[in-house]
Design a protein around this motif. Structure first.
Motif, PDB file in Angstrom:
ATOM      1  N   TYR A  18      -1.532  68.062  80.870  1.00  0.00           N
ATOM      2  CA  TYR A  18      -2.789  67.658  80.928  1.00  0.00           C
ATOM      3  C   TYR A  18      -3.107  66.630  80.054  1.00  0.00           C
ATOM      4  N   GLN A  19      -3.880  65.628  80.469  1.00  0.00           N
ATOM      5  CA  GLN A  19      -3.901  64.612  80.077  1.00  0.00           C
ATOM      6  C   GLN A  19      -5.096  63.418  80.771  1.00  0.00           C
ATOM      7  N   TYR A  20      -5.371  61.766  80.083  1.00  0.00           N
ATOM      8  CA  TYR A  20      -5.832  61.362  80.354  1.00  0.00           C
ATOM      9  C   TYR A  20      -5.078  60.322  80.995  1.00  0.00           C
ATOM     10  N   GLN A  21      -5.086  59.370  82.395  1.00  0.00           N
ATOM     11  CA  GLN A  21      -4.000  58.686  83.127  1.00  0.00           C
ATOM     12  C   GLN A  21      -3.550  57.690  82.129  1.00  0.00           C
ATOM     13  N   VAL A  22      -4.476  57.690  81.769  1.00  0.00           N
ATOM     14  CA  VAL A  22      -4.367  55.161  80.948  1.00  0.00           C
ATOM     15  C   VAL A  22      -4.572  56.234  79.338  1.00  0.00           C
ATOM     16  N   CYS A  23      -4.957  57.563  78.700  1.00  0.00           N
ATOM     17  CA  CYS A  23      -4.660  57.490  76.696  1.00  0.00           C
ATOM     18  C   CYS A  23      -2.988  57.123  76.231  1.00  0.00           C
ATOM     19  N   TYR A  58      -6.924  73.357  70.630  1.00  0.00           N
ATOM     20  CA  TYR A  58      -6.096  72.144  70.200  1.00  0.00           C
ATOM     21  C   TYR A  58      -7.652  71.355  71.779  1.00  0.00           C
ATOM     22  N   ARG A  59      -8.365  70.149  71.668  1.00  0.00           N
ATOM     23  CA  ARG A  59      -9.366  69.438  72.125  1.00  0.00           C
ATOM     24  C   ARG A  59      -8.657  68.120  72.352  1.00  0.00           C
ATOM     25  N   LYS A  60      -7.898  67.842  72.045  1.00  0.00           N
ATOM     26  CA  LYS A  60      -7.196  66.030  72.362  1.00  0.00           C
ATOM     27  C   LYS A  60      -6.605  66.549  73.629  1.00  0.00           C
ATOM     28  N   VAL A  61      -5.855  65.609  73.885  1.00  0.00           N
ATOM     29  CA  VAL A  61      -4.668  65.500  75.108  1.00  0.00           C
ATOM     30  C   VAL A  61      -3.949  63.906  74.809  1.00  0.00           C
ATOM     31  N   PRO A  62      -2.752  64.233  74.980  1.00  0.00           N
ATOM     32  CA  PRO A  62      -2.233  65.189  76.109  1.00  0.00           C
ATOM     33  C   PRO A  62      -1.468  66.636  75.231  1.00  0.00           C
ATOM     34  N   ILE A  63      -1.227  67.963  75.533  1.00  0.00           N
ATOM     35  CA  ILE A  63      -1.340  69.181  76.197  1.00  0.00           C
ATOM     36  C   ILE A  63       0.232  69.468  77.166  1.00  0.00           C
ATOM     37  N   THR A  73       3.209  81.515  78.741  1.00  0.00           N
ATOM     38  CA  THR A  73       3.317  79.820  78.266  1.00  0.00           C
ATOM     39  C   THR A  73       3.720  80.116  77.410  1.00  0.00           C
ATOM     40  N   ILE A  74       3.814  78.506  76.870  1.00  0.00           N
ATOM     41  CA  ILE A  74       4.116  78.634  75.825  1.00  0.00           C
ATOM     42  C   ILE A  74       3.014  76.782  75.556  1.00  0.00           C
ATOM     43  N   GLN A  75       2.059  76.804  74.667  1.00  0.00           N
ATOM     44  CA  GLN A  75       1.117  75.691  74.649  1.00  0.00           C
ATOM     45  C   GLN A  75       1.762  74.488  73.495  1.00  0.00           C
ATOM     46  N   MET A  76       2.044  73.351  73.685  1.00  0.00           N
ATOM     47  CA  MET A  76       2.501  72.076  73.478  1.00  0.00           C
ATOM     48  C   MET A  76       1.457  70.643  72.341  1.00  0.00           C
ATOM     49  N   ASN A  77       1.215  71.063  71.776  1.00  0.00           N
ATOM     50  CA  ASN A  77       0.334  69.427  71.214  1.00  0.00           C
ATOM     51  C   ASN A  77       1.099  68.816  70.512  1.00  0.00           C
ATOM     52  N   ASP A  78       0.012  67.399  70.998  1.00  0.00           N
ATOM     53  CA  ASP A  78       0.451  66.158  70.159  1.00  0.00           C
ATOM     54  C   ASP A  78       1.610  65.614  70.675  1.00  0.00           C
ATOM     55  N   SER A  79       1.485  64.636  71.316  1.00  0.00           N
ATOM     56  CA  SER A  79       2.715  63.522  72.469  1.00  0.00           C
ATOM     57  C   SER A  79       3.835  63.408  70.889  1.00  0.00           C
ATOM     58  N   SER A  80       3.757  63.170  69.493  1.00  0.00           N
ATOM     59  CA  SER A  80       5.296  63.164  68.836  1.00  0.00           C
ATOM     60  C   SER A  80       6.153  64.590  69.347  1.00  0.00           C
ATOM     61  N   VAL A  81       4.891  65.328  68.780  1.00  0.00           N
ATOM     62  CA  VAL A  81       5.588  66.785  68.328  1.00  0.00           C
ATOM     63  C   VAL A  81       6.245  67.445  69.484  1.00  0.00           C
TER      64      VAL A  81
END
Ligand code: GSH
Length: 287
Positions: A18-23, A58-63, A73-81
């Motif tokens: 789940y993303q914004y292309q240019v984030c 969690y309300r940010k991208v990426p997820i 399903t397993i949800q992972m949040n935060d780009s670095s995590v």
């Protein structure tokens, strides 16, 4: 001692991003996934209503969501995590992503005041859980620079890409182009988005202590990074490591904008950037 990422690992992954292309955080994560040739489906999130994120607290991208063969399903949040968790899976015998994500616990700071926001952070964000004590010099360096990308480099982007009203318009043209909006939304996003970010960026410039001429901060960061790479092809040696992929990924979010072109002209980062891009695009790390 890192066990190589195998095609067996790849076959167990069924990922949705789940993303914004240019984030920049999403670009950073994609540079990692693409370098390793990890496949994923993309859900482009609509940035105003963000309906696509309804399933998530969690309300940010990426997820990134992993779905196993049985559909759980397993949800992972935060780009670095996400990068650290997948790296842990890929480079050790630990294969249970559900277990691995528990190594990165969430810390929630409650919101202060009526208009405050709850702050969500993850512990151990930059740690690959190798299951052994001690870290090599190379591992420490990689971690330190991944940290720097999130703490320093990304904060230099908004004040640079929205530096002037015309650059803000250029940036929003690019954002709405990449995000495949409809025609009306493109126009709204371009003018309101650009105006809004122009003013927000003035605040961000102060908050993150950019120089009066914000370009100088971006050039400084690029030079600092190139000094750290030194005479190596990549910080990772013959192949990019996670720090190379993070710096490249974040910068790729502004490729083509004036801020990017100026930085390539004024510093020596260009050849390293192109090498890394080639490694990412050709999935040089795939099994
Ligand atoms: N630390 C997070 C990461 O590395 O993934 C930051 C992610 C982030 O801030 N994403 C932005 C977002 O979704 C988009 S560039 N913001 C929405 C919000 O803050 O509510």
């Amino acid at each position: 001692t890192h066990r190589a990422y195998t095609s067996e690992d790849a076959s167990t992954l069924r990922l949705t991003l789940y993303q914004y292309q240019v984030c920049p955080f999403c670009c950073k994560l994609r540079s990692f996934l693409d370098f390793y040739g990890i496949k994923y489906h993309i859900v482009e999130v609509e940035p105003v209503m963000r309906k696509e994120l309804k399933f998530s607290d969690y309300r940010k991208v990426p997820i990134l969501v992993q779905e196993d063969a049985k559909g759980s399903t397993i949800q992972m949040n935060d780009s670095s995590v996400i990068v650290s968790a997948l790296s842990t899976m890929m480079s050790t015998d630990q294969k249970d992503l559900g277990q691995i994500v528990t190594y990165y616990p969430k810390i929630v700071t409650p919101k202060k005041g009526l208009f405050g926001r709850e702050k969500v952070e993850y512990l151990n964000r930059y740690d690959i859980m190798l299951g052994k004590p001690g870290r090599s010099k190379a591992e420490k360096e990689e971690k330190q620079w991944r940290h720097w990308v999130d703490d320093v480099l990304v904060h230099y982007l908004p004040p640079n890409i929205y530096r002037t009203p015309s650059e803000a318009l250029q940036a929003f043209d690019y954002i709405s182009e990449m995000s495949q909006y409809g025609a009306i939304k493109k126009i709204f996003s371009k003018y309101f988005g650009a105006a809004g970010m122009y003013f927000v960026s003035i605040k961000l410039k102060k908050k993150y202590n950019l120089k009066e001429d914000v370009r100088q901060s971006l050039y400084d960061a690029s030079r600092e990074w190139m000094a750290a790479v030194g005479d190596r092809e990549f910080m990772g040696g013959a192949q990019p490591n996670l720090a190379d992929l993070a710096v490249y990924g974040v910068l790729s979010s502004i490729e083509g904008l004036d801020a990017f072109n100026d930085t390539v002209r004024e510093t020596t980062i260009g050849p390293w950037y192109q090498r890394t891009k080639k490694a990412v695009m050709s999935h040089a790390g795939s099994p």
